[in-house]
Write an enzyme that holds these catalytic residues in place. Structure first.
Site, PDB file in Angstrom:
ATOM      1  N   GLU A 180       0.826  -1.207   0.000  1.00 37.07           N
ATOM      2  CA  GLU A 180       0.000   0.000   0.000  1.00 37.07           C
ATOM      3  C   GLU A 180       0.866   1.265   0.000  1.00 37.07           C
ATOM      4  OE1 GLU A 180      -3.580   2.251   2.509  1.00 37.07           O
ATOM      5  OE2 GLU A 180      -2.570   0.510   3.370  1.00 37.07           O
ATOM      6  N   LYS A 217      -2.691  -1.926  -2.911  1.00 37.62           N
ATOM      7  CA  LYS A 217      -3.741  -1.052  -2.410  1.00 37.62           C
ATOM      8  C   LYS A 217      -3.327   0.378  -2.736  1.00 37.62           C
ATOM      9  CE  LYS A 217      -6.558   0.054   1.649  1.00 37.62           C
ATOM     10  NZ  LYS A 217      -7.019  -0.398   2.986  1.00 37.62           N
TER      11      LYS A 217
END
Length: 300
Positions: A180, A217
């Site tokens: 992420e 992400k």
């Protein structure tokens, strides 16, 4: 090597309809999450009481009738949630066995100070031991977060390199890493930062062995479908998007414009939920929320 022994979980993550719920608020974000849920800081005296209250909130969400694998592909948990029970069983076991929701674990320990326009992760001490525990607890994968706050090539390269280095360590334990590299939504050069991020991630993916896959992400981009090359990349299992501070309507609108990306919302998931609601009102609000995020996730 990624463990593919649980084919049902693998299939759910690869092709399940819906989104991944982010239930991984940690020390720094827990007081804010509780306040938004209607629990003020004077309701607890120490961290143990605070974490007990946030666990009650998470348990209430997971136990809601609408929280099932039909619309919720997976859920990202905080370490203390993994170590606690929901519905009389270990949290990961309850998620998968009772709800058909694939469990992931947040493994990062927070961020270093801003440098070169980014915040890389702090060292993750004891990561191998944590990954071993996660595997034993029934986790399918992990998630870890860095933050980009400027279109700085050196900083973005540092963030992506660190994410992939930890990702390879996670893969070696047979777990699926969600990388992420969040881009702050308020920065003026967000689009330029996202272009740099795309290039760096692509370069790292191309260097991965052919038998390895990761998940990503990402912040919802300024340019719709910017990340389509990553969606289509053979070494990406799936891409999810964070709400990043956008309210739920804005996040859903942006998400629906990006083909092949599903949601992994935290604040947008819990928006409108309150500790003061009775179960009927709580479940109805959550059901409407899940329906709206599901619709945006499958629209692309």
């Amino acid at each position: 090597m990624l463990d593919m022994s649980n084919q049902a979980q693998w299939d759910q993550v690869l092709a399940g309809k819906g989104f991944i719920a982010a239930l991984d608020q940690s020390g720094g974000s827990t007081p804010k999450a509780l306040k938004l849920y209607g629990v003020e800081e004077d309701a607890y005296d120490n961290d143990d009481e605070m974490y007990a209250l946030i666990h009650q909130m998470r348990s209430r969400i997971v136990n809601a009738p609408c929280f099932t694998g039909d619309k919720v592909v997976g859920a990202i948990l905080f370490e203390m949630t993994m170590d606690r029970q929901i519905g009389g069983k270990p949290a990961a076991q309850t998620l998968w066995e009772d709800h058909g929701v694939v469990p992931f674990l947040k493994v990062d320990k927070g961020l270093k100070d801003l440098h070169n326009g980014v915040q890389v992760m702090k060292p993750i001490d004891g990561l191998d031991a944590l990954l071993t525990r996660a595997k034993t607890a029934g986790m399918f994968g992990t998630k870890m977060r860095s933050v980009v706050s400027a279109a700085n090539f050196v900083g973005i390269k540092d963030i992506v390199t660190q994410q992939f280095e930890f990702g390879k360590q996670i893969l070696a334990h047979g777990l699926m890493p969600i990388l992420e590299p969040e881009v702050t939504i308020s920065i003026p050069d967000k689009a330029a930062a996202e272009d740099m991020l795309l290039a760096e991630i692509t370069a790292q993916l191309d260097s991965l062995p052919d038998d390895q896959k990761i998940m990503l992400k990402v912040t919802l981009p300024e340019k719709a479908n910017l990340y389509q090359p990553l969606v289509d990349h053979p070494k990406v299992l799936r891409i999810v998007a964070l709400s990043g501070g956008y309210d739920r309507d804005e996040a859903n609108t942006r998400l629906a414009q990006n083909n092949g990306i599903i949601a992994s919302f935290s604040r947008a998931l819990t928006e409108g939920l309150s500790a003061q609601q009775d179960d009927a009102a709580f479940n109805a609000t959550l059901s409407d929320t899940i329906d709206s995020i599901y619709a945006a996730s499958v629209a692309g």
